[in-house]
Scaffold this motif. Structure first.
Motif, PDB file in Angstrom:
ATOM      1  N   LEU A  54       4.073  14.781  15.261  1.00 21.13           N
ATOM      2  CA  LEU A  54       4.051  15.998  14.488  1.00 21.13           C
ATOM      3  C   LEU A  54       5.101  15.770  13.527  1.00 21.13           C
ATOM      4  O   LEU A  54       5.242  16.554  12.353  1.00 21.13           O
ATOM      5  CB  LEU A  54       4.203  17.099  15.123  1.00 21.13           C
ATOM      6  N   SER A  55       6.277  15.371  13.884  1.00 22.36           N
ATOM      7  CA  SER A  55       7.521  14.844  12.950  1.00 22.36           C
ATOM      8  C   SER A  55       8.169  13.842  13.523  1.00 22.36           C
ATOM      9  O   SER A  55       8.054  13.267  14.714  1.00 22.36           O
ATOM     10  CB  SER A  55       8.335  16.117  12.905  1.00 22.36           C
ATOM     11  N   GLY A  56       9.463  13.388  12.699  1.00 25.54           N
ATOM     12  CA  GLY A  56      10.092  12.303  13.066  1.00 25.54           C
ATOM     13  C   GLY A  56      10.867  12.362  14.369  1.00 25.54           C
ATOM     14  O   GLY A  56      10.429  11.369  15.488  1.00 25.54           O
ATOM     15  N   SER A  57      11.410  13.404  15.025  1.00 25.80           N
ATOM     16  CA  SER A  57      11.976  13.587  16.247  1.00 25.80           C
ATOM     17  C   SER A  57      11.181  13.507  17.354  1.00 25.80           C
ATOM     18  O   SER A  57      11.364  12.857  18.404  1.00 25.80           O
ATOM     19  CB  SER A  57      13.027  14.668  16.287  1.00 25.80           C
ATOM     20  N   PRO A  58       9.911  14.322  17.301  1.00 24.11           N
ATOM     21  CA  PRO A  58       8.901  14.057  18.316  1.00 24.11           C
ATOM     22  C   PRO A  58       8.463  12.585  18.346  1.00 24.11           C
ATOM     23  O   PRO A  58       8.043  12.188  19.483  1.00 24.11           O
ATOM     24  CB  PRO A  58       7.696  15.070  17.991  1.00 24.11           C
ATOM     25  N   ALA A  59       8.330  11.957  17.281  1.00 25.09           N
ATOM     26  CA  ALA A  59       7.743  10.577  17.491  1.00 25.09           C
ATOM     27  C   ALA A  59       8.641   9.710  18.299  1.00 25.09           C
ATOM     28  O   ALA A  59       8.261   9.022  18.823  1.00 25.09           O
ATOM     29  CB  ALA A  59       7.590   9.971  16.049  1.00 25.09           C
ATOM     30  N   ALA A 115      12.615   0.281  15.404  1.00 29.74           N
ATOM     31  CA  ALA A 115      13.002   0.650  14.234  1.00 29.74           C
ATOM     32  C   ALA A 115      12.378   1.950  13.851  1.00 29.74           C
ATOM     33  O   ALA A 115      11.250   2.071  14.039  1.00 29.74           O
ATOM     34  CB  ALA A 115      12.471  -0.334  13.338  1.00 29.74           C
ATOM     35  N   ASP A 116      13.348   2.718  13.522  1.00 28.64           N
ATOM     36  CA  ASP A 116      13.098   4.128  12.661  1.00 28.64           C
ATOM     37  C   ASP A 116      13.126   4.221  11.349  1.00 28.64           C
ATOM     38  O   ASP A 116      14.327   4.036  10.838  1.00 28.64           O
ATOM     39  CB  ASP A 116      13.946   5.304  13.584  1.00 28.64           C
ATOM     40  N   ILE A 117      12.138   3.852  10.396  1.00 28.09           N
ATOM     41  CA  ILE A 117      12.384   3.858   8.953  1.00 28.09           C
ATOM     42  C   ILE A 117      12.223   4.946   8.340  1.00 28.09           C
ATOM     43  O   ILE A 117      11.583   4.972   7.165  1.00 28.09           O
ATOM     44  CB  ILE A 117      11.394   2.626   8.707  1.00 28.09           C
ATOM     45  N   ALA A 118      12.383   6.120   9.056  1.00 30.43           N
ATOM     46  CA  ALA A 118      11.883   7.451   8.327  1.00 30.43           C
ATOM     47  C   ALA A 118      12.430   7.485   7.083  1.00 30.43           C
ATOM     48  O   ALA A 118      11.781   8.030   6.323  1.00 30.43           O
ATOM     49  CB  ALA A 118      12.660   8.657   9.289  1.00 30.43           C
ATOM     50  N   HIS A 119      13.601   7.163   6.689  1.00 30.64           N
ATOM     51  CA  HIS A 119      14.194   7.160   5.370  1.00 30.64           C
ATOM     52  C   HIS A 119      13.391   6.303   4.256  1.00 30.64           C
ATOM     53  O   HIS A 119      13.283   6.465   3.184  1.00 30.64           O
ATOM     54  CB  HIS A 119      15.763   7.132   5.337  1.00 30.64           C
ATOM     55  N   THR A 120      13.246   5.057   4.810  1.00 34.00           N
ATOM     56  CA  THR A 120      12.970   4.111   3.799  1.00 34.00           C
ATOM     57  C   THR A 120      11.560   3.718   3.897  1.00 34.00           C
ATOM     58  O   THR A 120      11.081   2.558   2.914  1.00 34.00           O
ATOM     59  CB  THR A 120      14.006   2.780   4.000  1.00 34.00           C
ATOM     60  N   GLY A 173      17.625   1.405  12.133  1.00 37.38           N
ATOM     61  CA  GLY A 173      16.947   2.229  11.317  1.00 37.38           C
ATOM     62  C   GLY A 173      17.758   3.531  11.277  1.00 37.38           C
ATOM     63  O   GLY A 173      17.755   4.090  12.338  1.00 37.38           O
ATOM     64  N   TYR A 174      18.156   3.910   9.971  1.00 35.72           N
ATOM     65  CA  TYR A 174      19.235   4.988   9.959  1.00 35.72           C
ATOM     66  C   TYR A 174      18.915   6.306   9.011  1.00 35.72           C
ATOM     67  O   TYR A 174      17.902   6.237   8.213  1.00 35.72           O
ATOM     68  CB  TYR A 174      20.606   4.404   9.754  1.00 35.72           C
ATOM     69  N   SER A 175      19.656   7.053   9.036  1.00 34.11           N
ATOM     70  CA  SER A 175      19.718   8.555   8.427  1.00 34.11           C
ATOM     71  C   SER A 175      20.693   8.510   6.907  1.00 34.11           C
ATOM     72  O   SER A 175      20.343   9.052   5.920  1.00 34.11           O
ATOM     73  CB  SER A 175      19.730   9.685   8.805  1.00 34.11           C
ATOM     74  N   THR A 191       6.726  10.728   7.458  1.00 34.63           N
ATOM     75  CA  THR A 191       5.644  10.651   6.274  1.00 34.63           C
ATOM     76  C   THR A 191       6.217  11.364   5.164  1.00 34.63           C
ATOM     77  O   THR A 191       5.685  11.427   4.225  1.00 34.63           O
ATOM     78  CB  THR A 191       4.348  10.903   6.544  1.00 34.63           C
ATOM     79  N   HIS A 192       7.319  12.179   5.337  1.00 34.29           N
ATOM     80  CA  HIS A 192       7.334  13.038   4.166  1.00 34.29           C
ATOM     81  C   HIS A 192       8.766  12.784   3.325  1.00 34.29           C
ATOM     82  O   HIS A 192       9.360  13.436   2.525  1.00 34.29           O
ATOM     83  CB  HIS A 192       7.701  14.646   4.676  1.00 34.29           C
ATOM     84  N   LYS A 193       9.360  11.525   3.561  1.00 34.76           N
ATOM     85  CA  LYS A 193      10.612  11.356   2.880  1.00 34.76           C
ATOM     86  C   LYS A 193      10.323  10.447   1.826  1.00 34.76           C
ATOM     87  O   LYS A 193       9.374  10.805   0.919  1.00 34.76           O
ATOM     88  CB  LYS A 193      11.659  10.815   3.651  1.00 34.76           C
ATOM     89  N   THR A 194      10.717   9.071   1.681  1.00 31.64           N
ATOM     90  CA  THR A 194      10.250   8.288   0.548  1.00 31.64           C
ATOM     91  C   THR A 194       8.856   7.895   0.513  1.00 31.64           C
ATOM     92  O   THR A 194       8.155   7.763  -0.825  1.00 31.64           O
ATOM     93  CB  THR A 194      11.128   6.791   0.530  1.00 31.64           C
TER      94      THR A 194
END
Ligand SMILES: *Cc1c(COP(=O)(O)O)cnc(C)c1O
Length: 439
Positions: free
Chosen positions: A119-124, A223-228, A197-199, A251-254
């Motif tokens: 549902l979002s990055g933290s729950p993932a 790896a947490d590629i939320a940002h990139t 993988g960072y913020s 899925t909502h950042k870059t």
């Protein structure tokens, strides 16, 4: 023919495809008529987004197509389970939609297995930990004040409460993660998992080296590629997906899709990940968001998106160069991606003041810690600036120079209301010259 009392159906034929999905209501007249209070607030937010400069590194503007996919009847459906294995009937269409999203994501990132339901990055991330760890297990993550995310082991977050996180650091001189230090911490601590993988980190990450270190100590490489993720999908940054055991991303950042997330992993971990997401962590997936993710992944595959991603980085480097030129200290002295972190301690400013001053001129940024920040995260010594949203509006290097000058002028005139008002007008004029594609 026996009829149920009161039930007198008229045969209207069937609804032709195409006609069924005519969005009579997408001009928002229903919303306006029925709930003017919420409608008015949405209008206010449209105005704010249109007239102001969005430099928050984690934000972006989705396309009209992505917006439309979110506002569909797919929100009405329950579909616990996975394509072909649902716990509810009537999921033929949802199965197809979810499969399309999965296949597109696999292709974008060269992933062996993808779960698009988080549902979002933290729950993932919670699902990833839940898949591989038991409470109390040791994990290595980057310190929050060095650019890590709350869900990488911060004490106030579930991750820090449930798991035994040991934090590694970025070097305070170079601003980069010191891989030799990571290796020696890993050998000493023998973690079950290593998170990279960072913020708030502006440099390439040495994925291969991380994986080698994880292999040496028998840890899962996460790896947490939320940002990139968008920059990686466009081949503008190195991709950890073929290297790492498991990779999460928003899925909502870059990536410029709907608010949500996904998890990619090697086939050998597929069952574990799927079970951790459902039934482990979540109930029914948000099918309208899955559809919007598929649409966004379709957009990401296009040549225009590659041009966009390259411009995001060029813009960020132009902004960084101009700010350095104006005397600002940028962590790591530049950037490889879409964001920079500015250390304001030498300017006699703190992050919260800078954030509030820039808000007064219609520029949104976020306060940020700097490596070894002496100040607390609520009022840290720096700010973080990113270019994904303004690049979606079509701004280029020339606009970046102007934005850097406005930032400098505003910060130097934080008590001069006239000056701030006039900068605000200039910012607004530029914004109106670069319309948001979906508005
Ligand atoms: C944004 C972010 C997340 C969290 O995503 P949410 O959707 O806000 O929960 C997780 N990890 C990293 C590295 C992020 O930058």
């Amino acid at each position: 023919m026996v009829r149920t009392p009161g039930f007198h159906p008229v045969n209207r034929g069937s609804i032709p495809l195409g006609a069924a999905i005519k969005y009579k209501n997408m001009d928002y007249t229903n919303l306006k008529n029925q709930d003017s209070e919420i409608f008015l607030n949405i209008e206010r937010e449209v105005k704010r987004q249109t007239e102001e400069m969005e430099l928050i590194a984690s934000e972006n503007y989705v396309s009209k197509a992505v917006l439309e996919a979110m506002a569909t009847v797919l929100t009405n459906k329950y579909s616990e389970g996975y394509p072909g294995k649902r716990y509810y009937g009537g999921n033929q269409v949802i199965d197809d939609v979810e499969t399309i999203a999965i296949e597109r994501a696999k292709k974008l990132f060269q992933a062996e297995h993808v779960n698009v339901q988080p549902l979002s990055g933290s729950p993932a991330n919670a699902s990833v930990y839940f898949a591989f760890l038991k409470p109390g297990d040791k994990v290595l993550g980057l310190r929050l004040d060095h650019g890590g995310h709350l869900s990488h082991g911060h004490p106030v977050n579930f991750s820090g409460l449930l798991y035994d996180f040991v934090q590694y650091s970025a070097d305070s001189e170079t601003g980069r993660v010191d891989m030799d230090a990571v290796e020696s911490i890993a050998k000493k601590e023998k973690p079950k998992m290593i998170v990279a993988g960072y913020s708030a980190y502006s440099r390439e990450i040495e994925w291969q080296r991380f994986k080698e270190i994880a292999d040496q100590v028998g840890a899962i490489a996460f790896a947490d590629i939320a940002h990139t993720a968008g920059l990686i999908a466009a081949n503008e940054m190195d991709n950890p997906v073929p290297i790492f055991d498991v990779v999460s991303t928003t899925t909502h950042k870059t990536l410029r899709g709907p608010r949500g997330a996904m998890i990619m992993c090697k086939t050998e971990h597929a069952k574990k990940i799927d079970r951790a997401v459902f039934p482990g962590m979540q109930g029914g997936p948000h099918d309208h968001i899955t559809a919007a993710k598929a649409v966004a992944f379709g957009e990401t595959q296009k040549p225009e998106f590659k041009i966009y991603a390259r411009q995001v980085i060029k813009n960020c480097q132009a902004l960084s160069d101009k700010l350095i030129n104006l005397g600002y200290k940028i962590i790591s002295n530049g950037t490889d991606n879409h964001l920079i972190v500015i250390d304001l301690s030498k300017n006699g400013l703190v992050g919260k003041d800078a954030e509030q001053t820039l808000e007064q001129v219609g520029i949104s940024i976020s306060r940020s810690t700097i490596p070894n920040d002496p100040n607390p995260p609520y009022n840290p010594s720096g700010i973080r600036i990113g270019t994904p949203a303004i690049t979606t509006r079509g701004m280029k290097e020339a606009e970046m120079e102007q934005i850097a000058v406005w930032i400098d002028n505003a910060l130097n005139n934080k008590n001069n209301q006239n000056k701030l008002t006039s900068i605000k007008e200039e910012v607004k004029t530029m914004c109106l010259n670069f319309p948001i594609p979906s508005i």
